[in-house]
Design a protein around this motif. Structure first.
Motif, short mmCIF file in Angstrom:
data_model
loop_
_atom_site.label_atom_id
_atom_site.label_comp_id
_atom_site.label_asym_id
_atom_site.label_seq_id
_atom_site.Cartn_x
_atom_site.Cartn_y
_atom_site.Cartn_z
N ARG A 85 0.75 -1.15 -0.02
CA ARG A 85 0.10 -0.03 -0.09
C ARG A 85 0.73 1.28 0.05
O ARG A 85 0.75 2.12 -0.88
CB ARG A 85 -0.90 -0.05 1.14
CG ARG A 85 -2.04 -0.65 1.16
CD ARG A 85 -3.11 -0.83 2.25
NE ARG A 85 -3.21 0.48 3.09
CZ ARG A 85 -4.00 1.38 2.79
NH1 ARG A 85 -4.68 1.37 1.61
NH2 ARG A 85 -4.14 2.53 3.49
N ASN A 154 -8.89 5.24 -13.65
CA ASN A 154 -9.32 5.52 -12.34
C ASN A 154 -10.52 5.51 -12.01
O ASN A 154 -11.19 4.98 -11.06
CB ASN A 154 -8.48 6.71 -11.77
CG ASN A 154 -7.11 6.38 -11.41
OD1 ASN A 154 -6.54 5.49 -11.68
ND2 ASN A 154 -6.40 7.41 -11.10
N GLU A 157 -12.23 2.07 -12.72
CA GLU A 157 -11.75 0.97 -11.66
C GLU A 157 -12.52 1.44 -10.69
O GLU A 157 -13.15 0.46 -9.90
CB GLU A 157 -10.22 1.15 -11.45
CG GLU A 157 -9.77 0.15 -10.65
CD GLU A 157 -8.60 0.28 -10.11
OE1 GLU A 157 -8.02 1.43 -9.95
OE2 GLU A 157 -7.81 -0.78 -9.71
N ASN A 158 -12.68 2.57 -10.02
CA ASN A 158 -13.63 3.05 -9.00
C ASN A 158 -15.08 2.55 -9.31
O ASN A 158 -15.91 1.88 -8.39
CB ASN A 158 -13.75 4.32 -8.64
CG ASN A 158 -12.63 4.71 -7.89
OD1 ASN A 158 -11.67 3.84 -7.35
ND2 ASN A 158 -12.14 6.06 -7.94
N ARG A 161 -15.00 -1.15 -8.39
CA ARG A 161 -15.07 -1.63 -7.20
C ARG A 161 -16.15 -1.14 -6.18
O ARG A 161 -16.29 -1.80 -5.33
CB ARG A 161 -13.55 -0.72 -6.81
CG ARG A 161 -12.36 -1.84 -7.25
CD ARG A 161 -11.10 -1.32 -6.58
NE ARG A 161 -10.71 0.17 -6.65
CZ ARG A 161 -10.12 0.84 -5.76
NH1 ARG A 161 -9.59 0.23 -4.73
NH2 ARG A 161 -9.86 2.25 -6.04
N ARG A 205 -11.60 9.03 1.83
CA ARG A 205 -12.25 7.81 1.66
C ARG A 205 -13.82 7.92 2.35
O ARG A 205 -13.81 8.08 3.61
CB ARG A 205 -11.38 6.63 1.88
CG ARG A 205 -10.48 6.31 0.89
CD ARG A 205 -9.37 5.41 1.21
NE ARG A 205 -8.71 6.01 2.22
CZ ARG A 205 -7.73 5.32 3.10
NH1 ARG A 205 -7.57 3.95 2.74
NH2 ARG A 205 -7.14 5.98 3.91
N SER A 211 -12.81 0.65 1.83
CA SER A 211 -11.84 0.95 0.61
C SER A 211 -10.40 0.63 0.84
O SER A 211 -9.86 -0.16 -0.24
CB SER A 211 -11.62 2.68 0.76
OG SER A 211 -12.76 3.40 0.72
N GLY A 216 -7.84 0.29 -1.88
CA GLY A 216 -7.81 1.62 -2.28
C GLY A 216 -6.69 2.36 -1.26
O GLY A 216 -6.51 2.18 -0.32
N GLY A 220 -6.72 7.95 -5.67
CA GLY A 220 -7.11 7.61 -7.32
C GLY A 220 -7.83 8.98 -7.81
O GLY A 220 -7.67 9.29 -8.98
#
Ligand code: ADP
Length: 256
Positions: A85, A154, A157-158, A161, A205, A211, A216, A220
């Motif tokens: 991370r 990005n 992808e979000n 997710r 977040r 997240s 995450g 992003g």
């Protein structure tokens, strides 16, 4: 005579104003540059110890340790995840600080770029049985191909997710007058109204633990906003009328 004196004074005042305005702009751009340099230096410095830790962890993880108990293995797993991370965060911060130097005068075929992102994210979508839909007009714009790819990536992808199982993600791109308009909509959990604007802040977040669970690091959308900014565009977020979220990106300058 009196009139010309007033005019003269006004011109003087305007000149003074423009001088202080220019000074202020100079100071501001200096402050931005200092901040950019600091971010770049800090990220560079962090990269080496992180890479060293990663090497040690990889080495450890690739060797069998029959004597290790479950607790030790769990600790090593956790350290490996956290190191990963941190590595992602440092890489994103470095990318952000290097934006100013990236060329932004490439001709981008927007529909082809969107198709590429959707193809690259198809495996992630399949994991949640999500349908990816591209509805793009055949359009081009000027910008950095690699940065616009990252921006769309990005957002999509979000959208995957933070979506429900069996959901949908739709990407549209069209030209409206001189503008290039791009939207990414999803059928996911949505973002509470009072937090909508904050999602672009670095490390923000909506649901920290969720997240984190999804991998995450909270950069992003900050990165997306920065990419849009260097292309002199705008990015906004609104609720999807049929549930979920829509991100709208508009580029005016440099589109052809
Ligand atoms: P992260 O790495 O946590 O996904 P981002 O900067 O990409 O960080 O997003 C910030 C936060 O905004 C996310 O943690 C999530 O809570 C929220 N978010 C982003 N995109 C969506 C979306 N499409 N639907 C719902 N929430 C979202």
């Amino acid at each position: 005579l009196a009139d010309s004196r007033i005019e003269e004074n006004q011109v003087k005042e305007l000149n003074q104003l423009s001088i202080s305005y220019n000074k202020m702009l100079g100071r501001l751009s200096h402050a931005f540059e200092t901040q950019r340099q600091f971010t770049a230096n800090a990220a560079h410095e962090l990269r080496t110890p992180l890479a060293l830790m990663q090497v040690q962890l990889d080495l450890y993880n690739s060797t069998r340790h029959p004597d290790n108990d479950a607790e030790t293995l769990q600790t090593i797993k956790m350290v490996t995840e956290q190191n990963d991370r941190l590595g992602k965060m440092v890489k994103t911060l470095l990318d952000m600080s290097e934006f100013q130097t990236v060329s932004r005068d490439e001709k981008i075929i927007v529909d082809a770029l969107v198709d590429e992102v959707l193809a690259d994210l198809e495996p992630l979508a399949q994991e949640k049985d999500i349908t990816l839909i591209g509805k793009c007009e055949s359009i081009t714009m000027m910008g950095s191909d690699v940065l616009i790819y990252r921006l769309v990536y990005n957002l999509v992808e979000n959208a995957i997710r933070y979506n429900h199982l069996g959901g949908q993600v739709t990407v549209t791109a069209c030209r409206k007058e001189q503008k290039v308009c791009l939207s990414v909509s999803d059928t996911g959990s949505g973002i509470p109204e009072n937090l909508r604007e904050r999602v672009f802040e670095p490390f923000f977040r909506v649901d920290k633990s969720r997240s984190r669970e999804l991998g995450g690091v909270g950069l992003g959308l900050a990165l997306a906003r920065e990419i849009v900014r260097v292309h002199e565009g705008s990015i906004t977020v609104r609720p999807n009328p049929s549930g979920g979220t829509i991100f709208d990106v508009t580029f005016t300058q440099g589109s052809i």
